[in-house]
Design an enzyme around this catalytic site. Structure first.
Site, mmCIF file in Angstrom:
data_model
loop_
_atom_site.group_PDB
_atom_site.id
_atom_site.type_symbol
_atom_site.label_atom_id
_atom_site.label_comp_id
_atom_site.label_asym_id
_atom_site.label_seq_id
_atom_site.Cartn_x
_atom_site.Cartn_y
_atom_site.Cartn_z
ATOM 1 N N SER A 1 -22.269 15.392 30.600
ATOM 2 C CA SER A 1 -22.701 14.342 31.540
ATOM 3 C C SER A 1 -21.713 14.221 32.703
ATOM 4 O O SER A 1 -22.108 14.096 33.861
ATOM 5 C CB SER A 1 -22.763 12.988 30.828
ATOM 6 O OG SER A 1 -23.776 12.993 29.858
ATOM 7 N N GLY B 1 -32.319 18.062 31.800
ATOM 8 C CA GLY B 1 -32.927 16.786 32.200
ATOM 9 C C GLY B 1 -32.016 16.011 33.146
ATOM 10 O O GLY B 1 -32.483 15.347 34.072
ATOM 11 N N ARG C 1 -41.142 17.178 29.605
ATOM 12 C CA ARG C 1 -40.378 15.916 29.545
ATOM 13 C C ARG C 1 -40.829 14.945 30.626
ATOM 14 O O ARG C 1 -41.082 15.349 31.761
ATOM 15 C CB ARG C 1 -38.878 16.223 29.613
ATOM 16 C CG ARG C 1 -38.459 17.089 28.431
ATOM 17 C CD ARG C 1 -36.995 17.363 28.403
ATOM 18 N NE ARG C 1 -36.239 16.146 28.164
ATOM 19 C CZ ARG C 1 -34.925 16.093 28.168
ATOM 20 N NH1 ARG C 1 -34.228 17.191 28.399
ATOM 21 N NH2 ARG C 1 -34.295 14.960 27.953
ATOM 22 N N GLN D 1 -29.975 8.416 32.764
ATOM 23 C CA GLN D 1 -30.560 9.272 33.807
ATOM 24 C C GLN D 1 -31.410 8.447 34.755
ATOM 25 O O GLN D 1 -31.366 8.631 35.968
ATOM 26 C CB GLN D 1 -31.368 10.399 33.161
ATOM 27 C CG GLN D 1 -30.465 11.344 32.365
ATOM 28 C CD GLN D 1 -31.216 12.445 31.647
ATOM 29 O OE1 GLN D 1 -32.440 12.500 31.688
ATOM 30 N NE2 GLN D 1 -30.491 13.323 30.976
ATOM 31 N N ASP E 1 -27.812 11.423 21.334
ATOM 32 C CA ASP E 1 -27.721 12.891 21.275
ATOM 33 C C ASP E 1 -27.128 13.382 19.953
ATOM 34 O O ASP E 1 -27.204 14.569 19.639
ATOM 35 C CB ASP E 1 -26.862 13.417 22.434
ATOM 36 C CG ASP E 1 -27.552 13.239 23.781
ATOM 37 O OD1 ASP E 1 -28.781 13.038 23.800
ATOM 38 O OD2 ASP E 1 -26.851 13.301 24.814
ATOM 39 N N ARG F 1 -37.212 15.562 18.708
ATOM 40 C CA ARG F 1 -36.147 15.711 17.699
ATOM 41 C C ARG F 1 -36.446 15.002 16.394
ATOM 42 O O ARG F 1 -35.749 15.263 15.397
ATOM 43 C CB ARG F 1 -34.794 15.274 18.284
ATOM 44 C CG ARG F 1 -34.241 16.303 19.264
ATOM 45 C CD ARG F 1 -32.856 15.965 19.755
ATOM 46 N NE ARG F 1 -32.361 17.013 20.641
ATOM 47 C CZ ARG F 1 -31.411 16.839 21.560
ATOM 48 N NH1 ARG F 1 -30.858 15.649 21.711
ATOM 49 N NH2 ARG F 1 -31.010 17.849 22.314
ATOM 50 N N ARG G 1 -28.914 21.310 20.441
ATOM 51 C CA ARG G 1 -28.354 20.446 19.396
ATOM 52 C C ARG G 1 -29.020 20.688 18.035
ATOM 53 O O ARG G 1 -28.398 20.450 16.994
ATOM 54 C CB ARG G 1 -28.449 18.983 19.802
ATOM 55 C CG ARG G 1 -27.674 18.697 21.096
ATOM 56 C CD ARG G 1 -27.362 17.225 21.268
ATOM 57 N NE ARG G 1 -27.147 16.889 22.668
ATOM 58 C CZ ARG G 1 -26.038 17.138 23.356
ATOM 59 N NH1 ARG G 1 -25.030 17.759 22.781
ATOM 60 N NH2 ARG G 1 -25.941 16.796 24.618
#
Ligand code: S3P
Length: 427
Positions: free
Chosen positions: A23, A94, A122, A169, A315, A346, A388
């Site tokens: 980030s 993203g 997304r 975001q 995350d 996820r 991830r």
């Protein structure tokens, strides 16, 4: 698509330096690109996502030098950005997509933004709708909800926006547009999301007002170039924190890890579950806190994870699910429907892949329930192109009785290109 086989290990011991925070690396490049003067970045994450940000801003006319974790951005102020002759390809990122849209919303030219198959699924309306309200012209599939997106920026007006989701975001995109809009722009969120934008904007000389869950900026602000030191990414450290807690006979120290409070949900969860975790050498650089983290093999208890902590560990949920399979009792994860719109859904990918490895786990509408401890038995799993998920499966492999074969492993390069080297160093 390449595969990787991970086998059970007897111990993990040693010290590793976790790569730069994703980030913060994105923001250092973007803010450097709109700032006046030369921004230098130390500890940059040379993962594919952050390289996508560099590539997009080069196409927008900014000279950027990158050598491993050192980056120099030759910013020319807001007006130094120019219309790209090519499509801006964000790859899998993203953060690149949404923050860059915020910057482009006030630039008086046309841009086209595209990404990979995961980005195409997304939701982007969460940023394109407020940016349209401010005056940007944006079009794309699904009425501007999906890439490819076309944006023509220009004269924009500040808005007061209450975001339905706690998303850094979304907050960042609107604040970045607000910096070059008429009047005041205010964003309010339901829970506090990561605040790296606020901290770094201040370091770049921007004035912003923060009041609980509300952040405001006055339009017409310029940024002054900076030297940015990027801490290690706690989201990457999380894989080794869990590995150290669940692999027998282990003791791992992770150095210079970012411990910004909006990101440390994983530390709170580990401590609440009973993990032997210690923080040492705490310091603050560029408004961001960092520390060394030491984790030892631990006896763990299942817990409930819900509410305001969710954005602070969103995350990390794939690797928390692996942790929970080895804890005594039940772990319930709630209020995490945002998991459905990450690099993969996820909830689906974590539950299906961990079930394959023998976990006792079930999906719910807004999370998952994991009953532990269960011995993991190995098997064939996939990352589904989600970094991830790939890393969570690899850590599961370290405690499985038989080997874990992971398909599509190159996805890990998005955030942690040296992940398997680091495992090797600790065995
Ligand atoms: C990020 C914000 C979070 C996080 C993502 C990175 C950022 O996404 O999941 O990996 O750098 O601002 P949301 O803003 O969608 O919650």
């Amino acid at each position: 698509m390449s595969k990787k086989i991970v086998e059970r290990v007897q111990q993990l011991k040693g010290k590793i330096k976790i790569p730069g925070d994703k980030s913060i690396s994105h923001r250092a490049v973007m803010f450097g690109a709109i700032a006046n003067g030369k921004t230098t970045v130390e500890g940059f994450l040379p993962g594919e996502d952050c390289l996508s940000t560099i590539s997009c801003f080069r196409k927008l006319g900014i000279e950027i030098k990158q050598e491993e974790d050192r980056v120099t951005v030759f910013g020319k102020g807001w007006n130094g950005l120019s219309e790209a002759s090519e499509i801006l390809d964000v790859g899998n990122s993203g953060t690149t997509t949404r923050l860059m849209l915020g910057i482009l919303a006030t630039r008086p030219f046309h841009s086209v933004v595209i990404g990979d198959d995961s980005i195409a699924k997304r939701p982007m309306a969460r940023v394109t709708e407020p940016l349209r309200k401010m005056g940007a012209k944006i079009d794309g599939r699904g009425k501007g909800n999906f890439t490819p997106l076309a944006i023509r920026g220009g004269q924009t007006k500040g808005i007061t926006y209450t975001s339905p989701v706690a998303s850094a975001q979304v907050k960042s995109a609107i604040l970045l547009a607000g910096l070059q809009s008429e009047g005041i722009t205010t964003v309010r969120e339901p829970h506090k999301s990561r605040d790296h934008t606020e901290r770094m904007l201040k370091a770049f000389g921007v004035e912003l007002q923060e009041d609980g869950l509300t952040v405001s900026v006055v339009g017409g602000q310029e940024l002054a170039s900076q030297h940015v030191v990027v801490p290690g990414d706690i989201s990457s450290a999380a894989f080794f924190l869990v590995a150290g807690a669940i692999v027998e006979n282990s003791e791992i120290t992770l150095t210079n890890v970012g411990i910004n409070e909006t990101r440390t949900g994983i530390i709170d969860v580990l401590l609440k579950m009973g993990a032997k975790l210690q923080l040492t050498n705490e310091k603050v650089i560029n408004e961001e806190k960092m520390a060394d983290l030491t984790i030892r093999t631990s006896e763990l208890q299942g817990i409930e994870i819900s509410g305001e902590i969710i954005p602070r560990l969103i995350d990390e949920i794939p690797i928390i699910a692996v942790l929970a399979t080895q804890a005594n009792g039940t772990t319930v994860i709630k209020d995490a429907e945002e998991l459905k719109v990450k690099e993969t859904n996820r909830i689906d990918t974590v539950v299906s892949q961990l079930k394959t490895l023998g976990a006792n786990i079930e999906a719910t509408d807004d999370g998952m329930i994991i009953h532990g401890p269960t011995p993991l038995i190995g098997g064939k799993v996939a990352s589904f192109g989600d970094h991830r998920i790939g890393m969570a499966m690899a850590i599961a492999g370290l405690v499985s009785s038989a080997q874990v074969e992971i398909e599509d492993i190159e996805a890990i390069d998005v955030s942690y290109p040296t992940f398997f080297d680091h495992i090797q160093e600790l065995i």
